[in-house]
Design a protein around this motif. Structure first.
Motif, PDB file in Angstrom:
ATOM      1  N   GLY A  84     -54.258  45.335  10.772  1.00  0.00           N
ATOM      2  CA  GLY A  84     -54.060  44.440   9.639  1.00  0.00           C
ATOM      3  C   GLY A  84     -52.883  44.893   8.801  1.00  0.00           C
ATOM      4  O   GLY A  84     -52.801  46.069   8.433  1.00  0.00           O
ATOM      5  N   THR A  88     -48.841  40.626   1.203  1.00  0.00           N
ATOM      6  CA  THR A  88     -48.572  39.229   1.555  1.00  0.00           C
ATOM      7  C   THR A  88     -47.092  38.936   1.667  1.00  0.00           C
ATOM      8  O   THR A  88     -46.652  38.189   2.529  1.00  0.00           O
ATOM      9  N   HIS A 117     -52.919  41.040  12.480  1.00  0.00           N
ATOM     10  CA  HIS A 117     -53.096  40.002  11.467  1.00  0.00           C
ATOM     11  C   HIS A 117     -52.294  40.395  10.234  1.00  0.00           C
ATOM     12  O   HIS A 117     -52.452  41.505   9.713  1.00  0.00           O
ATOM     13  N   ALA A 119     -51.282  39.570   6.236  1.00  0.00           N
ATOM     14  CA  ALA A 119     -52.008  38.999   5.107  1.00  0.00           C
ATOM     15  C   ALA A 119     -51.539  37.590   4.764  1.00  0.00           C
ATOM     16  O   ALA A 119     -52.348  36.699   4.508  1.00  0.00           O
ATOM     17  N   SER A 122     -52.745  35.186   7.359  1.00  0.00           N
ATOM     18  CA  SER A 122     -54.202  35.063   7.242  1.00  0.00           C
ATOM     19  C   SER A 122     -54.573  34.122   6.104  1.00  0.00           C
ATOM     20  O   SER A 122     -55.564  33.383   6.192  1.00  0.00           O
ATOM     21  N   SER A 244     -55.495  37.032  -0.675  1.00  0.00           N
ATOM     22  CA  SER A 244     -54.794  37.375   0.566  1.00  0.00           C
ATOM     23  C   SER A 244     -55.490  38.500   1.322  1.00  0.00           C
ATOM     24  O   SER A 244     -55.656  38.427   2.548  1.00  0.00           O
ATOM     25  N   ASP A 245     -55.907  39.546   0.616  1.00  0.00           N
ATOM     26  CA  ASP A 245     -56.553  40.666   1.300  1.00  0.00           C
ATOM     27  C   ASP A 245     -57.869  40.234   1.936  1.00  0.00           C
ATOM     28  O   ASP A 245     -58.189  40.633   3.061  1.00  0.00           O
ATOM     29  N   LEU A 248     -57.323  38.418   5.052  1.00  0.00           N
ATOM     30  CA  LEU A 248     -57.008  39.371   6.118  1.00  0.00           C
ATOM     31  C   LEU A 248     -58.271  40.000   6.675  1.00  0.00           C
ATOM     32  O   LEU A 248     -58.450  40.100   7.899  1.00  0.00           O
TER      33      LEU A 248
END
Length: 276
Positions: A84, A88, A117, A119, A122, A244-245, A248
């Motif tokens: 991850g 962002t 992935h 952020a 995602s 955003s997190d 993710l």
């Protein structure tokens, strides 16, 4: 190519192994926050991108973007099941679009047999998963060019942007220099106050988005749990809030095929719905 030995689960230290990468010169809270909501059997390891001189400029993200591949390669060699990318603003650096990022992530997986992935990507995927068409953007601490680039990236992802602003626009801090000096750490009441402001600016938006999750603090100086903050604000405002997190983490959990547990914001609850 991922070493063959990692296909043998008896050789893995932890059943589900997650690698995180963060921008240079930034001790990111994401691995810690992720583990607090991860189910048993999920472990995380972090690796900072190395850059000798770094001032969080978008041009520096463009110059160092290729180092994301180095991290994926290292994590593949170490037996990570998924990687991850935290931060962002890396997704839109250099004018990249969701299609560009999707292509980059696909190439990483094809080359190193480890899904990546990012952020920002995602966030686009999470918003589509809940059927959002229009959004309002809470830029939090993001510098104006970060916020503008990420907002453009979201628009390229197919969303109608009803509002976009950061803590300065919300009247919570006087200048961007003051925001930057805080080093991503802000009073806990900023969370509710900023989202209330954003919601008032865009009453018809389908969802509210925070593109850079600040590190909010309690009165005693200890961190507030991001998932608890978002759930409380969602209930008060009455709209989905996608961070955003958290988007993710949702993608990582989906890749691993495990369900998170505990007090979760809206986007992680959608994962539980997917598994029923």
């Amino acid at each position: 190519m991922k070493p063959e030995r990692w296909n043998d689960p008896t050789k893995k230290i932890i059943p589900h192994q997650v690698g995180f990468t963060a921008p240079p010169h930034d001790f990111d809270a994401a691995p810690h926050d992720f583990l607090r909501i991860a189910p048993e059997g999920v472990g995380a390891h972090g690796r900072l991108i190395h850059a000798g001189e770094y001032a969080h400029q978008l041009s520096q993200r463009v110059d160092n973007f290729h180092k994301l591949e180095e991290v994926v390669h290292c994590m593949s060699n170490a037996g990570a099941d998924v990687v991850g990318q935290v931060g962002t603003n890396w997704s839109h650096a250099g004018g990249k679009t969701p299609a560009d990022i999707r292509g980059f992530c696909d190439r990483m997986e094809d080359t190193y047999q480890v899904p990546l992935h990012m952020a920002g990507m995602s966030l686009v995927e999470a918003l589509h998963s809940i059927g959002a068409k229009s959004i309002a953007v809470n830029g939090g601490y993001f510098w104006p060019d970060w916020r503008e680039g990420t907002t453009r990236f979201l628009a390229d992802g197919g969303f109608d942007i009803h509002y976009s602003g950061n803590f300065v626009d919300h009247g919570l801090m006087a200048t961007q220099d003051e925001v930057n000096e805080a080093t991503w750490i802000f009073p806990g009441d900023f969370a509710m106050r900023s989202f209330e402001y954003v919601a008032k600016q865009a009453p018809d938006a389908d969802a509210l988005v925070i593109i850079g999750m600040p590190n909010f603090r309690r009165a005693d100086g200890l961190p507030l749990r991001p998932v608890s903050i978002l759930r409380e604000i969602e209930e008060a405002i009455g709209k989905p809030i996608i961070a955003s997190d958290c988007a993710l983490y949702w993608n990582i959990f989906r890749t691993l095929g495990v369900a998170p547990q505990g007090d979760l914001p809206h986007i992680l609850n959608t994962l539980q719905g997917d598994k029923t």
